[in-house]
Write a protein that holds these residues in place. Sequence first.
Motif, PDB file in Angstrom:
ATOM      1  N   GLU A  63       0.842  -1.207   0.000  1.00 41.47           N
ATOM      2  CA  GLU A  63       0.000   0.000   0.000  1.00 41.47           C
ATOM      3  C   GLU A  63       0.870   1.248   0.000  1.00 41.47           C
ATOM      4  OE1 GLU A  63      -2.684  -0.284   3.312  1.00 41.47           O
ATOM      5  OE2 GLU A  63      -3.693  -2.025   2.450  1.00 41.47           O
ATOM      6  N   VAL A  64       1.936   1.213   0.819  1.00 45.48           N
ATOM      7  CA  VAL A  64       2.867   2.357   0.877  1.00 45.48           C
ATOM      8  C   VAL A  64       3.536   2.536  -0.486  1.00 45.48           C
ATOM      9  CG1 VAL A  64       4.974   3.248   1.960  1.00 45.48           C
ATOM     10  CG2 VAL A  64       3.253   2.112   3.358  1.00 45.48           C
ATOM     11  N   LEU A  65       3.976   1.441  -1.058  1.00 41.93           N
ATOM     12  CA  LEU A  65       4.656   1.511  -2.360  1.00 41.93           C
ATOM     13  C   LEU A  65       3.712   2.005  -3.458  1.00 41.93           C
ATOM     14  CD1 LEU A  65       6.848  -1.715  -2.202  1.00 41.93           C
ATOM     15  CD2 LEU A  65       7.682   0.641  -2.318  1.00 41.93           C
ATOM     16  N   ALA A  66       2.436   1.650  -3.324  1.00 38.98           N
ATOM     17  CA  ALA A  66       1.458   2.120  -4.313  1.00 38.98           C
ATOM     18  C   ALA A  66       1.343   3.647  -4.242  1.00 38.98           C
ATOM     19  CB  ALA A  66       0.109   1.461  -4.059  1.00 38.98           C
ATOM     20  N   ARG A  67       1.414   4.165  -3.015  1.00 33.59           N
ATOM     21  CA  ARG A  67       1.383   5.634  -2.860  1.00 33.59           C
ATOM     22  C   ARG A  67       2.605   6.245  -3.530  1.00 33.59           C
ATOM     23  NH1 ARG A  67      -0.354   4.909   2.538  1.00 33.59           N
ATOM     24  NH2 ARG A  67       1.653   5.564   3.386  1.00 33.59           N
ATOM     25  N   TYR A  68       3.769   5.601  -3.364  1.00 35.88           N
ATOM     26  CA  TYR A  68       4.999   6.099  -3.972  1.00 35.88           C
ATOM     27  C   TYR A  68       4.898   6.052  -5.495  1.00 35.88           C
ATOM     28  CZ  TYR A  68       7.803   6.880   0.160  1.00 35.88           C
ATOM     29  OH  TYR A  68       8.286   7.417   1.322  1.00 35.88           O
ATOM     30  N   THR A  75       3.978  13.521  -9.731  1.00 34.71           N
ATOM     31  CA  THR A  75       4.958  14.574  -9.459  1.00 34.71           C
ATOM     32  C   THR A  75       6.293  13.952  -9.061  1.00 34.71           C
ATOM     33  OG1 THR A  75       4.035  14.627  -7.251  1.00 34.71           O
ATOM     34  CG2 THR A  75       3.351  16.406  -8.741  1.00 34.71           C
ATOM     35  N   PRO A  76       7.054  13.485 -10.078  1.00 32.13           N
ATOM     36  CA  PRO A  76       8.316  12.792  -9.747  1.00 32.13           C
ATOM     37  C   PRO A  76       9.284  13.661  -8.943  1.00 32.13           C
ATOM     38  CG  PRO A  76       8.012  12.994 -12.145  1.00 32.13           C
ATOM     39  CD  PRO A  76       6.804  13.560 -11.515  1.00 32.13           C
ATOM     40  N   GLU A  77       9.206  14.990  -9.144  1.00 32.97           N
ATOM     41  CA  GLU A  77      10.143  15.864  -8.423  1.00 32.97           C
ATOM     42  C   GLU A  77       9.851  15.910  -6.926  1.00 32.97           C
ATOM     43  OE1 GLU A  77       7.826  16.786 -10.531  1.00 32.97           O
ATOM     44  OE2 GLU A  77       6.574  18.237  -9.451  1.00 32.97           O
ATOM     45  N   LYS A  78       8.574  15.538  -6.553  1.00 32.72           N
ATOM     46  CA  LYS A  78       8.209  15.560  -5.127  1.00 32.72           C
ATOM     47  C   LYS A  78       8.377  14.197  -4.451  1.00 32.72           C
ATOM     48  CE  LYS A  78       4.954  19.383  -5.053  1.00 32.72           C
ATOM     49  NZ  LYS A  78       3.556  19.763  -4.890  1.00 32.72           N
ATOM     50  N   ALA A  79       8.952  13.266  -5.175  1.00 31.37           N
ATOM     51  CA  ALA A  79       9.123  11.922  -4.596  1.00 31.37           C
ATOM     52  C   ALA A  79      10.003  12.008  -3.342  1.00 31.37           C
ATOM     53  CB  ALA A  79       9.766  11.005  -5.616  1.00 31.37           C
ATOM     54  N   PRO A  80       9.554  11.392  -2.251  1.00 31.43           N
ATOM     55  CA  PRO A  80      10.343  11.463  -1.010  1.00 31.43           C
ATOM     56  C   PRO A  80      11.646  10.667  -1.134  1.00 31.43           C
ATOM     57  CG  PRO A  80       8.107  10.660  -0.605  1.00 31.43           C
ATOM     58  CD  PRO A  80       8.321  10.633  -2.069  1.00 31.43           C
ATOM     59  N   ASN A  81      12.582  10.987  -0.265  1.00 32.34           N
ATOM     60  CA  ASN A  81      13.845  10.245  -0.335  1.00 32.34           C
ATOM     61  C   ASN A  81      13.672   8.828   0.224  1.00 32.34           C
ATOM     62  OD1 ASN A  81      14.470  10.170   2.508  1.00 32.34           O
ATOM     63  ND2 ASN A  81      14.851  12.377   2.323  1.00 32.34           N
ATOM     64  N   THR A  82      14.664   7.997  -0.039  1.00 25.03           N
ATOM     65  CA  THR A  82      14.544   6.571   0.318  1.00 25.03           C
ATOM     66  C   THR A  82      14.432   6.368   1.833  1.00 25.03           C
ATOM     67  OG1 THR A  82      16.923   6.544   0.099  1.00 25.03           O
ATOM     68  CG2 THR A  82      15.664   5.597  -1.710  1.00 25.03           C
ATOM     69  N   GLY A  83      15.055   7.260   2.592  1.00 24.65           N
ATOM     70  CA  GLY A  83      14.967   7.168   4.062  1.00 24.65           C
ATOM     71  C   GLY A  83      13.540   7.308   4.532  1.00 24.65           C
ATOM     72  N   MET A  84      12.786   8.196   3.860  1.00 26.67           N
ATOM     73  CA  MET A  84      11.381   8.414   4.226  1.00 26.67           C
ATOM     74  C   MET A  84      10.555   7.137   4.012  1.00 26.67           C
ATOM     75  SD  MET A  84      10.299  11.133   5.495  1.00 26.67           S
ATOM     76  CE  MET A  84      10.830  12.781   5.839  1.00 26.67           C
ATOM     77  N   LEU A  85      10.888   6.445   2.921  1.00 26.75           N
ATOM     78  CA  LEU A  85      10.153   5.200   2.654  1.00 26.75           C
ATOM     79  C   LEU A  85      10.448   4.185   3.759  1.00 26.75           C
ATOM     80  CD1 LEU A  85       8.529   3.227   0.793  1.00 26.75           C
ATOM     81  CD2 LEU A  85      10.719   2.560  -0.144  1.00 26.75           C
ATOM     82  N   MET A  86      11.739   4.094   4.080  1.00 24.82           N
ATOM     83  CA  MET A  86      12.129   3.104   5.094  1.00 24.82           C
ATOM     84  C   MET A  86      11.466   3.361   6.435  1.00 24.82           C
ATOM     85  SD  MET A  86      16.092   2.376   4.723  1.00 24.82           S
ATOM     86  CE  MET A  86      16.973   2.776   3.292  1.00 24.82           C
ATOM     87  N   VAL A  87      11.206   4.622   6.702  1.00 23.11           N
ATOM     88  CA  VAL A  87      10.628   4.972   8.003  1.00 23.11           C
ATOM     89  C   VAL A  87       9.096   4.861   7.977  1.00 23.11           C
ATOM     90  CG1 VAL A  87      10.208   7.484   7.954  1.00 23.11           C
ATOM     91  CG2 VAL A  87      11.312   6.436   9.930  1.00 23.11           C
ATOM     92  N   SER A 418      12.421   4.418  -9.489  1.00 24.26           N
ATOM     93  CA  SER A 418      11.213   3.620  -9.737  1.00 24.26           C
ATOM     94  C   SER A 418      10.743   2.967  -8.434  1.00 24.26           C
ATOM     95  CB  SER A 418      11.517   2.523 -10.756  1.00 24.26           C
ATOM     96  OG  SER A 418      12.441   1.624 -10.179  1.00 24.26           O
ATOM     97  N   VAL A 419       9.510   2.476  -8.479  1.00 20.41           N
ATOM     98  CA  VAL A 419       8.964   1.815  -7.284  1.00 20.41           C
ATOM     99  C   VAL A 419       9.771   0.558  -6.971  1.00 20.41           C
ATOM    100  CG1 VAL A 419       6.931   0.665  -6.349  1.00 20.41           C
ATOM    101  CG2 VAL A 419       6.667   2.677  -7.729  1.00 20.41           C
ATOM    102  N   ARG A 420      10.188  -0.098  -8.029  1.00 17.57           N
ATOM    103  CA  ARG A 420      10.966  -1.312  -7.833  1.00 17.57           C
ATOM    104  C   ARG A 420      12.250  -1.007  -7.065  1.00 17.57           C
ATOM    105  NH1 ARG A 420      12.971  -5.394 -12.560  1.00 17.57           N
ATOM    106  NH2 ARG A 420      13.921  -6.870 -11.157  1.00 17.57           N
ATOM    107  N   GLU A 421      12.872   0.093  -7.464  1.00 22.37           N
ATOM    108  CA  GLU A 421      14.110   0.508  -6.794  1.00 22.37           C
ATOM    109  C   GLU A 421      13.826   0.840  -5.327  1.00 22.37           C
ATOM    110  OE1 GLU A 421      17.324   3.804  -7.749  1.00 22.37           O
ATOM    111  OE2 GLU A 421      16.358   3.065  -9.591  1.00 22.37           O
ATOM    112  N   TYR A 422      12.710   1.535  -5.106  1.00 24.57           N
ATOM    113  CA  TYR A 422      12.309   1.855  -3.732  1.00 24.57           C
ATOM    114  C   TYR A 422      12.139   0.568  -2.922  1.00 24.57           C
ATOM    115  CZ  TYR A 422      11.395   6.909  -3.813  1.00 24.57           C
ATOM    116  OH  TYR A 422      11.532   8.262  -3.843  1.00 24.57           O
TER     117      TYR A 422
END
Lengths: 465, 473
Positions: A63-68, A75-87, A418-422
């Motif tokens: 679900e989180v990844l779907a949001r990403y 808005t690819p420029e507003k994509a959060p950094n990888t640390g934000m995803l991890m948290v 990409s989401v896969r990378e995330y």
Amino acid sequence: MRPFITAFRFEFRRGVREGVLPALLLLFAVAVVYAAWNGRTWRENQKAAREAALRDTAKFRDEVLARYASILERTPEKAPNTGMLMVSVWYRPTIPVAPLAAVTVGQGEGYPFDLRFHPSNTRAIFAARPITIGNPEARAVGRFDLAFVVVVVLPLLLLAVVFDVWAAERESGVARLLQAQPVAPGLLLGAKLLARGGSALLGFTGILAAASAWTALPDTSLTGVLPEMALITLIVLSYGAFWLLLARAINMVAASSSQAALAAGAAWLAVVALIPAGLSTVRDLLQPAPSWPAQTSALRSAEVALERRQKERAAARGPASSIDRNALVLKSLVESAEDQQLLADAQASARQQQDKRRQWADTYRFAAPSLLVQDALERIAGTDAARANAFSDQALDFIVTLRDLIQQHLRDGKKAASVREYAEIIPQFTFEEATVGERFGPVLINFASLCGFSAVTWLVFRPKF
Amino acid sequence: MLSTVIRHQSTLLFRERRVALFTCLILAMIAVSLGNGFARQVRWSSDRVAAEQVDAESWNVQGVVNPHYAAHFGRHAFKAVSALAMLDPGVLDYVGTLVRLEAHRQHPAGGSPTDADTALASFTPFTVAGALTIFAPLVLVLAGFSTFSGESARQLLRQELAAGISPDTLLWGRALALCGGVLLILLLVGGVAAIILLQGSAPALGFQRLALMLAGYGVYLFTLVAVIVGVSACCRSARVALTSLLALWLVGSLLVPRLAPTIAANRYPVASLPELNENAAESFATSLDAGNPKQTRTERVRTLALEKYGVKKVEDLPVNLSGFTMEYAETLSTQAYRRHFAEVQTLYAKQRDLQRVFSIFSPMIAIKAWSAAWAETDVAAHQRFLSAAEDYRYELVQRLNRDYRDHPPKGNSGNYETDVGALIAPLGNFTLPVVGNEELWPLAWPSGAVLVLWSLAAAAFVSVAVRQLGGRV
């Protein structure tokens, strides 16, 4: 040596002809097959439970990844950094079911098999309890697993074969005739014991080894569990040898078959039931189990203190809009490490009490061969306390590593394309099994102790004719 | 004449060294078990009271907070243990002692005393129930196997029969002598337990249950005495009698009681907790999605609220939409969880019924069920605790949700907060309702009936054995 072989052959053929040996082997095989099937069913259920737990966590993560994915698309420029995803995801370290877990349920239901936590909220780890909703009656009476067959049934069947190996001869008067022959009576007794008990023990061990291997086969190859199989064989043989020597000792003093049967029954009851149950009772009196309500209270008080602390922190920070989100998360990670310590401190006394209780049990396991065997089989099967504790320690270490990693990613401000990378960036917990020495050291100590029991029985009750 | 036979047999038993030794062992076991049981009882009780107090204080100390936040902060229900658990802990060591109560989810009980243990936990400690059901029969076997079997017993029997004593008198006299020993042990246990019960609350109820429990043990041990004397009368050789009785003891006390729950659990398997949670979550999602599948869940709840209050805009709602949503979702999630937990209970009931079938082979299964039912340490007692905790949880959460619902947002202050301590005060703390004997009776009587049937069958067996006794000597 020739009289020994002759006596051995005679006694073995007699056992087979009378049908005692084949009947007992068949009985044992039935018990083993049922226990193995039972253990395998339990292990499959445990695997299903873990898979369901992991599915639940994966669902949330998806679900989180779907949001990403949606952010990256719009808005690819507003994509959060990888640390934000991890948290922003939950983690659920899980201890895998060991391949030989079907050998004994052991403590497999006494410790949590997964620990769910969030990098900034680890309360769930401290509140984790091993919860099973299976009927508790099955646990209360004890499982019918291979360990039960080894610890309880095997000695019974061995004693059934050899309980009056010499006492019957003494009762019928044949012993006097045998003693009149130019053959050492000790040699004859040894040959009879080995022919009846030794062959039965070898048969039982073979059946057990085959059944144990069968339980492990869906998950691993036979070569993958060879050291474990070798240890199971060693433990079963040494335990069986102890009972055969005990039967020899009983036959040295018993005047009749009835006396020998009573003595063997009493010995079996003492070793298999009375001594372990007595130790368990004494431990309950001396080192009572830490109270879960008391632990929950301590945790609750700590939570209240945390609430207060968090309110103070929020007040000191001021309005959320005025703070950089990255900095806020970084700060919250540092704070959560402090909070985790507060929760750990709240449970420290209960943990110490639990450790003492475990140490007590570890020390006094040498009081009875049955305890040594149960302990050894649990360690070999991977359903022991040490493995479960190693898992919770590794899960706590994983949190520390994860926090450091998140902080690093937050500082770097790295973004994925990409989401896969995330998804690939999210760290995964892998349970590291203990080294061979750590795992099997205590088992070998148990084996040596079993040999010690046998040696003492051998030396103290030397044949006197 | 009967009293003379009883006296004579009692003297013989008293002189038998191995019987005296094993009886002393049983008495020591009972004494240690009672001590351990009582110490545990005191510890559990004081820990529970203290924990309840901390839980209540922690709840109240929250002060003014959002009700839904408080519903997640949650509370705990701690299990009260009956005083008779010191005699028969039943499944207490294998079920949780507390339940976390929070919004959205029905948790099972966690924190059982055997958690986080070692291999020693595979061996259950001594209990009075264990001493009476497993070890006392063994002593009876040792005391009674040679009552009629064996050369010396047969010679004595010939003389007694020649003296004109009827086989019936001899048999019942010897059986009653054995029963006398059993009665003494039961009276001893009952006396000590009664003294302890006097210190607690509701001793009258405790006495009744203690009497019923001990009556069950009396019937069970009488059955065994009858079987032992009957087998002894049937076997000429003491060795054959002893071997047969020990084999019966092994099967009846060790193998069948261990096999029965395992077979029942395999026949009616219960899903694991993660699977149950997964299924409940799916049921909840399905019930949320029922209706108009084109709408999102939020939209659907909004439509539902607008329809219910007969308004067209959310701003016109006389209630707080978030509170309304929480209340609605809680109703659905509770229904889903209750349905799935009810399925688990149905499986438990099927397992119990199947186990009861096995009591045809072992009266121990029946006495264990009978004893645990009166000690309130059986699975049914645990289910009562879970049900009471769930009822309390639902009421707690819905009170918070209703309060949230009834306070629509005013102006810009979106977040509603209230003093949750004061709000929940009328509900009080969780208490486990006291169950009367009339509620326990339906659970206990089938096991009691099985025990009575066993005793009747054993008496019939003895009667048959005694008829043949005269001819065999």
